[in-house]
Write a protein that holds these residues in place. Structure first.
Motif, PDB file in Angstrom:
ATOM      1  N   GLU A  54       0.815  -1.219   0.000  1.00  0.00           N
ATOM      2  CA  GLU A  54       0.000   0.000   0.000  1.00  0.00           C
ATOM      3  C   GLU A  54       0.847   1.267   0.000  1.00  0.00           C
ATOM      4  N   ASN A  55       2.163   1.137   0.243  1.00  0.00           N
ATOM      5  CA  ASN A  55       3.044   2.314   0.267  1.00  0.00           C
ATOM      6  C   ASN A  55       3.825   2.490  -1.034  1.00  0.00           C
ATOM      7  N   ARG A  56       3.412   1.817  -2.078  1.00  0.00           N
ATOM      8  CA  ARG A  56       4.179   1.856  -3.327  1.00  0.00           C
ATOM      9  C   ARG A  56       4.341   3.279  -3.861  1.00  0.00           C
ATOM     10  N   PHE A  83      -0.426  -5.600  -5.147  1.00  0.00           N
ATOM     11  CA  PHE A  83      -0.909  -4.220  -5.220  1.00  0.00           C
ATOM     12  C   PHE A  83      -2.430  -4.121  -5.336  1.00  0.00           C
ATOM     13  N   ARG A  84      -3.090  -5.252  -5.461  1.00  0.00           N
ATOM     14  CA  ARG A  84      -4.554  -5.234  -5.564  1.00  0.00           C
ATOM     15  C   ARG A  84      -5.238  -5.380  -4.209  1.00  0.00           C
ATOM     16  N   ARG A  85      -4.474  -5.762  -3.189  1.00  0.00           N
ATOM     17  CA  ARG A  85      -5.102  -5.970  -1.892  1.00  0.00           C
ATOM     18  C   ARG A  85      -5.451  -4.636  -1.248  1.00  0.00           C
ATOM     19  N   LYS A  86      -6.389  -4.697  -0.328  1.00  0.00           N
ATOM     20  CA  LYS A  86      -6.820  -3.484   0.361  1.00  0.00           C
ATOM     21  C   LYS A  86      -5.830  -3.130   1.457  1.00  0.00           C
ATOM     22  N   THR A  87      -5.721  -1.833   1.736  1.00  0.00           N
ATOM     23  CA  THR A  87      -4.832  -1.378   2.790  1.00  0.00           C
ATOM     24  C   THR A  87      -5.324  -1.896   4.136  1.00  0.00           C
TER      25      THR A  87
END
Length: 917
Positions: free
Chosen positions: A812-814, A912-916
């Protein structure tokens, strides 16, 4: 575990003259210090004012010093809702004190290789540096300051929290680590050994600052700490510095909380199942064991080695040899309270897990029916004692192992356990296995009612003070004389020559010197083939090297391993791209015999089909595991993007699928043909550093290599500069808690070019150290990554190199990671580095380079490299001078000339598709 200040592999020069008696006692300890006992050169003292214990282990043979402060507090001391607190506090101490708000930067400036780690039983903080009384005194003053003055501020905790999560998530990517954590949680019902050191995410994220400070004030006190100093230093001066730094700290008035939880004997099998994406199948079995201080522990440790060793172990023969598993392992978890031993196996996806697990547990628990043999016991005893001797000969390892012994209850256990290993009888080992490796003591599977359950005995901690009151250990430790790692001295002390062989030539660089434990390091490099003759041979070069020590027509893999162990040897063989490097280490007594033996085995290697089958199985398993790992996926994607070579070229980077196909197609005939055609001595070099007879080793090498053929003619495979079109790529790795980013740009640069030194320092300041721009922004300020680095790689042979940057982070920090890296590159290019930054970086880099030259293993590999490039350590001295003479203008000019952000290609791999969360 934490704050890996690996920086660079650098070096040290300052020589401090140490005067001490053979026993290691300081002749005149200062007032307020009481000498307690000394064992084999390690001496214990106590500060009378506050109870701080001190261990001094002086060793003049290497000009480096390691300081290790151990606090007797770990995750087992945490209460409900406080899991992870000991580990989190370890992080927070590096955030500084009012007197020093940025400890990491100060370490980096002084060239310290430092770290902090937390386990279930202890927390430690250590640093290794070039021997220097002023540096030692400064680091001791920091340890004293942080013992009582750590800030532990909310704002520091907030920025560090993402880093801790990043570390937690990095561990979540490792299937075996998580499986072991789950097994521990099921195995222990009441004791805190069932909880992970990293802690529960909810506890860590909601930690209460006042409670964290209270935890700190309770356990971070002199009477709960042991300070270890090992390496080159003056014991009397060090004790005075300790009194100066720690003497004014008052004795603690609190009482440490009592520990009374005792884990009951397990009364039936337990099982845990883990389901996650990626990786390879695993099966494992865990059993409760006595504490490491218990008299039965050493015998049980030997029993676990007999069962889990490769290739002689019971599990290997039952599982790997029968193709039920790709590999097996076993290790004990030594603890101050009763601990655990774990046995396991790695499987390929098509292997039967139930059959493998049943075979594994049946093999472990059949010792009564199939007793151990004397041959099995002596084999693993030799392995154990060899590892102990190697650790005892290294001041840095001594510091670490003493820390672990301290955590177990008493530092003298370091020697006592060795003595118990020496004395263990076959009956001792057999009875230990029969008592503890029983069905009801196992954590692995489903519950099965049993009419007559077998219980392991109830365990308690021994009275160490009573048992060890008269212990003295071995006597007669020999201290090695000092060695100056100045490049000019290295060149002057090294014997260089080229010797004619019957069918080739041998370049030699031999550096005899005293060393602790009379250790010797040897490296031998053979080079053969060229870019044309090596076409289609990429995998053969790797596989042949892996199998060279696995058998000859007259000796089995086990016989070869046993002979190396009997000679106290460590042997490493690596091969790629038409070259072979052999690394050897043992004592002066055995180095010639070990060298002859290993060269004979490599020349006569026969690549038995069963060994090839095992290699194929293990390699296939490893590749398939890598296919779901973010760092492996990203690194390979980027390497393939910048690789223009055809598939049959030795320089080609294959895809995962191509690698699997190639490994599956390996045949014994291919490997034998490659070995016969290419291996030879037409281009060979050897270096040695340590306590050896140069004339005798030269004769040994000439006689052993004189039996070899010339092999394929060698011509270095070029690695020319490649103009790569930039690209930004992405890979999805479902269900992975961590992500990986890597970017790289090709450089038209050689290490002889005038700009090279300036660009090297620019890289150091941009992302090569713990004071770098990227580290301070991404790691310290934003708290986004456990590790962020740049790496400069430049050829010595042609104008070809690369600059790369990488970071690990939560998916989530990408956006923040990529923008932060981009902004720091742009800021460096626009504003440049300051004169102060350059001055401090020069000092730190020179210290790192000095520290590297103080390590025998680095000197050995350094000489191999220099012989390959036609250089000597004069090159290192000249490089030091170039670094010292750099100006801020030169550094900024080199940075702007070679670092062009638009030329970078990058890959981001993660879920990158997962929720934060």
């Amino acid at each position: 575990m934490l704050h890996q200040f690996s920086a660079l592999k650098n070096i040290l020069a300052g020589v401090a003259l140490v005067l001490l008696s053979a026993s290691g006692w300081a002749a005149n300890p200062p007032a307020g210090v009481t000498a307690l006992q000394s064992v084999e050169g390690v001496t214990e003292y106590r500060l009378n004012a506050n109870g701080l214990r001190i261990l001094l282990a002086p060793d003049d043979s290497k000009p480096s010093t390691t300081v290790n402060m151990t606090y007797l507090v770990g995750s087992r001391h945490e209460n409900y809702g406080e899991s992870g607190m000991a580990h989190l506090l370890e992080h927070m101490l590096f955030k500084g004190t009012p007197n020093m708000p940025n400890a990491l930067a100060e370490f980096s400036k002084r060239g310290l290789q430092a770290n902090g780690t937390t386990t279930v039983d202890r927390t430690n903080y250590y640093a290794s540096f070039s021997s220097n009384p002023a540096t030692l005194a400064w680091y001791l003053s920091w340890q004293a300051d942080v013992m009582i003055n750590a800030s532990i501020k909310r704002e520091d905790l907030d920025t560090e929290m993402t880093v801790v999560r990043n570390e937690m998530e990095n561990g979540e990517n490792n299937a075996f680590r998580i499986l072991m954590q789950r097994m521990l949680g099921v195995s222990y019902e009441w004791h805190n050994y069932g909880k992970t050191t990293i802690g529960a995410r909810s506890d860590v994220e909601n930690v209460d600052i006042p409670k964290l400070r209270e935890f700190y004030k309770t356990y971070y006190q002199p009477d709960n700490a042991v300070l270890v100093i090992a390496g080159k230093f003056d014991p009397e001066a060090a004790l005075k510095d300790i009194v100066q730094s720690f003497g004014s700290i008052p004795k603690a008035t609190r009482k440490l909380p009592p520990e009374y939880t005792v884990e009951p004997a397990q009364d039936g099998e337990r099982r845990v199942t883990l389901r996650r994406t990626g990786g390879s199948p695993l099966v494992a079995a865990m059993y409760h064991t006595p504490s490491a201080a218990h008299k039965d522990f050493a015998a049980l440790d030997l029993a676990s080695m007999i069962i889990g060793d490769t290739p002689s172990g019971r599990l290997y023969k039952a599982l790997v040899a029968n193709k039920l598993a790709a590999g097996v392992f076993a290790f004990t978890m030594d603890r101050t309270a009763p601990g655990s031993v774990i046995f396991g196996a790695n499987l390929q996806t098509d292997m039967d897990q139930a059959l493998a697990l049943n075979t594994l547990t049946a093999t472990i628990e059949s010792i009564a029916k199939h007793p151990f043999t004397t041959e099995e016991l002596e084999r693993v005893r030799n392995q154990w004692l060899k590892a102990w001797d190697q650790g005892f000969s290294d001041p840095q390892k001594i510091s670490a192992t003493l820390t672990e012994a301290i955590a177990l209850g008493d530092w003298r256990l370091f020697f006592v356990i060795r003595d118990r290993i020496r004395a263990a009888t076959l009956v001792d080992v057999q009875l230990a296995a029969e008592r503890f490796l029983v069905q009801s003591n196992r954590t692995e599977g489903v519950y099965i009612p049993t009419d007559k359950p077998t219980r392991s005995p109830q365990l308690s901690k021994p009275n160490l003070q009573e048992e060890l009151k008269d212990y003295t250990g071995d006597t007669g430790l020999k201290q090695a004389s000092a060695f100056d790692p100045d490049p000019n001295n290295i060149d002057a002390r090294t014997q260089r020559k080229t010797v004619a062989l019957q069918k080739g030539k041998l370049q030699l660089a031999l550096l005899p010197k005293e060393s602790r434990g009379d250790r010797v390091n040897v490296a031998i490099q053979m080079q053969f083939g060229d870019v044309d003759s090596l076409k289609g041979q990429r995998l053969n070069t790797i596989a042949v090297a892996e199998l060279l020590l696995k058998g000859t027509p007259t000796q089995t893999r086990q016989q070869i391993t046993d002979r190396i162990d009997a000679l106290g040897g460590q042997v490493g063989v690596s091969g790629a791209g038409g070259g072979l490097v052999i690394q050897l280490s043992t004592t002066a007594k055995h180095i010639d015999e070990l060298t002859s033996f290993v060269l004979e085995v490599i020349q006569q290697a026969n690549f038995a089909q069963e060994q090839l089958d095992e290699y194929v199985s293990k390699t296939t398993t490893s590749i398939k595991s890598s296919m779901t790992e973010p760092n492996a996926i990203a690194s390979r994607m980027l390497a393939r993007h910048s690789n223009p070579w055809p598939k049959d070229d030795i320089r080609y980077t294959p895809s995962f699928e191509e690698s699997l196909t190639a490994v599956a197609g390996l045949t014994r005939e291919q490997l034998v043909a490659y070995h016969q055609k290419f291996f030879g001595v037409s281009q060979t070099s050897a270096s040695a550093v340590g306590a050896f007879d140069a004339a005798k080793l030269e004769q040994t090498l000439v006689q052993a290599l004189g039996k070899w053929n010339a092999g394929a003619a060698y011509k270095r495979t070029p690695e020319p500069y490649r103009d790569i079109k930039p690209a930004q790529m992405q890979a999805e790795t479902p269900d992975k808690a961590n992500a990986f980013y890597i970017a790289s740009s090709m450089l038209k640069l050689q290490d002889t070019d005038p700009d090279f030194t300036a660009l090297s320092l620019a890289n150091f300041m941009l992302g090569g150290s713990e004071t770098s721009r990227l580290w301070m922004r991404i790691r310290e300020k934003d708290g986004l990554s456990y590790n962020v680095r740049t790496r400069l790689s430049v050829s010595s042979f042609e104008q070809s190199g690369s600059l790369s940057v990488y970071a690990i982070f939560a998916p989530e920090n990408r956006v923040r990671i990529e923008s932060g890296i981009r902004e720091e590159f742009e800021r460096a290019l626009k504003d440049g580095f300051t004169e102060t930054e350059v001055k401090e970086a020069i000092a730190a880099l020179l210290n790192y380079r000095k520290l590297s030259r103080a390590q025998d293993a680095n000197l050995v590999t350094g000489w191999i490299t220099y012989m390959d490039t036609g250089r000597d350590f004069k090159w290192s001295a000249e490089s030091d001078k170039k670094v010292a003479a750099l100006t801020v203008e030169q550094v900024n000019a080199a940075l702007r000339k070679y670092v062009q952000p638009q030329n970078f290609s990058s890959v981001a791999a993660g879920d990158f598709r997962r929720k934060t969360p």
